[in-house]
Design an enzyme around this catalytic site. Structure first.
Site, PDB file in Angstrom:
ATOM      1  N   GLU A 171       0.801  -1.235   0.000  1.00 25.98           N
ATOM      2  CA  GLU A 171       0.000   0.000   0.000  1.00 25.98           C
ATOM      3  C   GLU A 171       0.830   1.279   0.000  1.00 25.98           C
ATOM      4  O   GLU A 171       0.641   2.174   0.818  1.00 25.98           O
ATOM      5  CB  GLU A 171      -0.955  -0.026   1.205  1.00 25.98           C
ATOM      6  CG  GLU A 171      -1.867  -1.236   1.187  1.00 25.98           C
ATOM      7  CD  GLU A 171      -2.721  -1.376   2.448  1.00 25.98           C
ATOM      8  OE1 GLU A 171      -2.821  -0.427   3.231  1.00 25.98           O
ATOM      9  OE2 GLU A 171      -3.295  -2.467   2.640  1.00 25.98           O
ATOM     10  N   GLU A 276      -6.261 -10.557  -1.041  1.00 27.66           N
ATOM     11  CA  GLU A 276      -7.031 -10.304   0.188  1.00 27.66           C
ATOM     12  C   GLU A 276      -8.528 -10.234  -0.128  1.00 27.66           C
ATOM     13  O   GLU A 276      -9.248  -9.369   0.299  1.00 27.66           O
ATOM     14  CB  GLU A 276      -6.553  -9.007   0.858  1.00 27.66           C
ATOM     15  CG  GLU A 276      -5.077  -8.984   1.148  1.00 27.66           C
ATOM     16  CD  GLU A 276      -4.612  -7.754   1.890  1.00 27.66           C
ATOM     17  OE1 GLU A 276      -5.454  -6.992   2.403  1.00 27.66           O
ATOM     18  OE2 GLU A 276      -3.386  -7.525   1.981  1.00 27.66           O
TER      19      GLU A 276
HETATM   20  O1  G3I Z   1      -2.889  -7.656  19.041  1.00 26.67           O
HETATM   21  C1  G3I Z   1      -3.610  -6.548  19.624  1.00 26.67           C
HETATM   22  C2  G3I Z   1      -4.215  -6.952  20.951  1.00 26.67           C
HETATM   23  O2  G3I Z   1      -3.162  -7.223  21.872  1.00 26.67           O
HETATM   24  C3  G3I Z   1      -5.111  -5.814  21.479  1.00 26.67           C
HETATM   25  O3  G3I Z   1      -5.719  -6.208  22.682  1.00 26.67           O
HETATM   26  C4  G3I Z   1      -6.166  -5.482  20.414  1.00 26.67           C
HETATM   27  C5  G3I Z   1      -7.104  -4.378  20.850  1.00 26.67           C
HETATM   28  O4  G3I Z   1      -6.452  -3.142  20.692  1.00 26.67           O
HETATM   29  O5  G3I Z   1      -5.514  -5.089  19.184  1.00 26.67           O
HETATM   30  C6  G3I Z   1      -4.737  -6.168  18.656  1.00 26.67           C
HETATM   31  O6  G3I Z   1      -4.120  -5.742  17.466  1.00 26.67           O
HETATM   32  C7  G3I Z   1      -5.052  -5.601  16.385  1.00 26.67           C
HETATM   33  C8  G3I Z   1      -4.613  -6.553  15.258  1.00 26.67           C
HETATM   34  O7  G3I Z   1      -5.468  -6.377  14.112  1.00 26.67           O
HETATM   35  C9  G3I Z   1      -4.690  -8.012  15.694  1.00 26.67           C
HETATM   36  O8  G3I Z   1      -6.023  -8.330  15.989  1.00 26.67           O
HETATM   37  C10 G3I Z   1      -4.982  -4.167  15.883  1.00 26.67           C
HETATM   38  O9  G3I Z   1      -5.521  -3.322  16.882  1.00 26.67           O
HETATM   39  C11 G3I Z   1      -5.807  -4.041  14.605  1.00 26.67           C
HETATM   40  O10 G3I Z   1      -5.634  -2.738  14.050  1.00 26.67           O
HETATM   41  C12 G3I Z   1      -5.323  -5.060  13.583  1.00 26.67           C
HETATM   42  O11 G3I Z   1      -6.170  -4.940  12.445  1.00 26.67           O
HETATM   43  C13 G3I Z   1      -5.613  -5.557  11.285  1.00 26.67           C
HETATM   44  C14 G3I Z   1      -5.426  -4.470  10.215  1.00 26.67           C
HETATM   45  O12 G3I Z   1      -4.905  -5.075   9.033  1.00 26.67           O
HETATM   46  C15 G3I Z   1      -4.495  -3.385  10.669  1.00 26.67           C
HETATM   47  O13 G3I Z   1      -3.220  -3.832  10.596  1.00 26.67           O
HETATM   48  C16 G3I Z   1      -6.601  -6.580  10.760  1.00 26.67           C
HETATM   49  O14 G3I Z   1      -6.721  -7.657  11.685  1.00 26.67           O
HETATM   50  C17 G3I Z   1      -6.130  -7.116   9.413  1.00 26.67           C
HETATM   51  O15 G3I Z   1      -7.139  -7.937   8.818  1.00 26.67           O
HETATM   52  C18 G3I Z   1      -5.849  -5.968   8.456  1.00 26.67           C
HETATM   53  O16 G3I Z   1      -5.326  -6.498   7.270  1.00 26.67           O
HETATM   54  C19 G3I Z   1      -4.907  -5.521   6.296  1.00 26.67           C
HETATM   55  C20 G3I Z   1      -3.745  -6.113   5.544  1.00 26.67           C
HETATM   56  O17 G3I Z   1      -2.714  -6.423   6.448  1.00 26.67           O
HETATM   57  C21 G3I Z   1      -3.285  -5.152   4.467  1.00 26.67           C
HETATM   58  N1  G3I Z   1      -4.388  -4.823   3.555  1.00 26.67           N
HETATM   59  C22 G3I Z   1      -5.570  -4.271   4.227  1.00 26.67           C
HETATM   60  C23 G3I Z   1      -6.054  -5.246   5.295  1.00 26.67           C
HETATM   61  C24 G3I Z   1      -7.281  -4.697   5.970  1.00 26.67           C
HETATM   62  O18 G3I Z   1      -6.956  -3.511   6.646  1.00 26.67           O
END
Ligand code: G3I
Length: 381
Positions: A171, A276
């Site tokens: 991205e 994805e």
């Molecule tokens: O691991 C922490 C946990 O310890 C904490 O308690 C919790 C609550 O704050 O957050 C957890 O981390 C979260 C993580 O997912 C794991 O669940 C993050 O807040 C959350 O922002 C993260 O979201 C991910 C997102 O990317 C942001 O990185 C989504 O699961 C994931 O599906 C999404 O995937 C992305 C691809 O990597 C790139 N393309 C877009 C796609 C969708 O955004």
């Protein structure tokens, strides 16, 4: 006696007929059940291209036993939803956190999967130390390059020969095809992308290397990707493929938009992969599109209409769109190496919390109870 004998013969005959019927009915049910349980995506659509899924740590650690079993039976490729992202795997400059990533790779090796690494360089979920010095100032270009090389080479060489392909940069473009003004871009300019690919190739010359982005059905973004591919090659680095994330909604993109994207991006000679794929059934606020994780919107029931279950009529429309997209991917299978679904079940999908927290979406191939949707069964053999 005669009557009794005749009666016994009749009863005996009936018993034989009933047990015969019972045998064939149960054996055919057993056969059906047995056939049903051996149906899989990887033996169906997975013979046209790799069929993959984004997996979470509950599944790869074995905590989610149902999820782990379903992934092993249905898919022949996996990608880590979060555990290899910078903030997770390299939380401090001199500390890596390998446990979840090791479990992920071990799971993939155990189940003979085509294992993907996601993602080496991304502006989001970036460890806070990565681009700044001890007092918070941007580091110099040379320091950032050293850190990128250390990050990439340490991770890629650890999984050399087991992780078959890497989302090297994720991205880096805006919808108009210009570069996102990330810290990487601010400090290194366009060079951060070819440099990242160079580091990855040096760490594992056999690994496939991808540029991955969303909304690549936009012609302006396609042009941005063509520029990135050229910049990598002009730098003397190597790129294998382009990842079209494909986070779609009921409003599109159209089949012709996706076909145009496939034609344009495959003109580079790169392999294409649908990295994805998911199809949300929910309405979105007007100014939300793509998959930019930074986009958020406050909750409103009007954007969350199916909290109890999905009406059959809506699932029918969803299934029709999914069939159209998969038919398109099949007709382009000479250019598409892989189709990966972003999430195993509707319950585990990121779509339930993006761009609005706490919604109930139905974007994946499997229901919340791990059963296959009717459409999903059409992809199985
Ligand atoms: O691991 C922490 C946990 O310890 C904490 O308690 C919790 C609550 O704050 O957050 C957890 O981390 C979260 C993580 O997912 C794991 O669940 C993050 O807040 C959350 O922002 C993260 O979201 C991910 C997102 O990317 C942001 O990185 C989504 O699961 C994931 O599906 C999404 O995937 C992305 C691809 O990597 C790139 N393309 C877009 C796609 C969708 O955004």
């Amino acid at each position: 006696m005669k009557y009794l004998n005749m009666r016994n013969i009749g009863m005996y005959t009936l018993a034989i007929m009933f047990s015969t019927m019972l045998f064939f009915s149960t054996s055919s049910c057993t056969q059906n059940k047995k056939t049903e349980s051996f149906l899989s995506l990887k033996n169906g659509i997975g013979t046209d291209f790799l069929i993959g899924v984004a997996v979470n740590t509950n599944e790869t650690s074995g905590l989610d036993t149902l999820g782990a079993a379903l992934i092993a039976r249905q898919f022949n490729s996996i990608v880590p939803e979060n555990c290899m992202k910078c903030a997770e795997i390299h939380p401090e400059e001199n500390r890596f956190s390998w446990e979840s990533a090791d479990q992920y790779v071990d799971f993939g090796v155990k189940h003979h999967m085509f294992i993907i690494g996601h993602c080496l360089i991304w502006h989001s979920q970036l460890a806070p130390w990565f681009c700044v010095d001890s007092i918070g100032r941007d580091v110099s270009p040379s320091v950032l390059k050293q850190r990128m090389k250390f990050h990439i080479s340490t991770i890629v060489s650890r999984y050399k020969g087991r992780v078959k392909g890497w989302d090297v940069v994720n991205e880096a473009l805006l919808d108009d095809g210009s570069y996102r003004n990330s810290k990487f871009y601010q400090i290194l300019g366009e060079e951060f992308i070819p440099y990242a690919f160079k580091c990855a190739h040096e760490a594992d010359p056999q690994a496939e290397l991808y540029y991955n982005d969303y909304s690549l059905f936009l012609p302006s973004k396609q042009q941005g990707v063509l520029h990135i591919v050229k910049s990598i090659r002009d730098y003397g680095a190597m790129i294998t493929g382009i990842g079209m994330q494909s986070h779609f909604t009921m409003d599109g993109p159209s089949i012709s938009q996706v076909q145009t994207a496939i034609d344009t991006l495959s003109s580079t000679g790169c392999k294409l992969m649908i990295t994805e794929f998911d199809l949300s059934v929910l309405p979105f606020p007007n100014d939300i599109n793509g998959a930019g994780i930074e986009q958020t919107e406050k909750y409103s029931i009007q954007y969350n209409p199916y909290t109890k279950s999905l009406p059959d009529s809506i699932e029918q429309v969803w299934s029709t769109h999914m069939k159209d997209y998969f038919d398109l991917y099949r007709s382009n299978k000479s250019k598409i190496e892989r189709v990966t679904i972003w999430g195993l079940t509707d319950k585990s999908s990121w779509r339930n919390d993006w761009p609005i927290l706490g919604r109930t979406d139905y974007p994946t191939l499997f229901n919340r109870d791990y059963t296959a949707k009717q459409f999903t069964k059409t992809l199985m053999r």
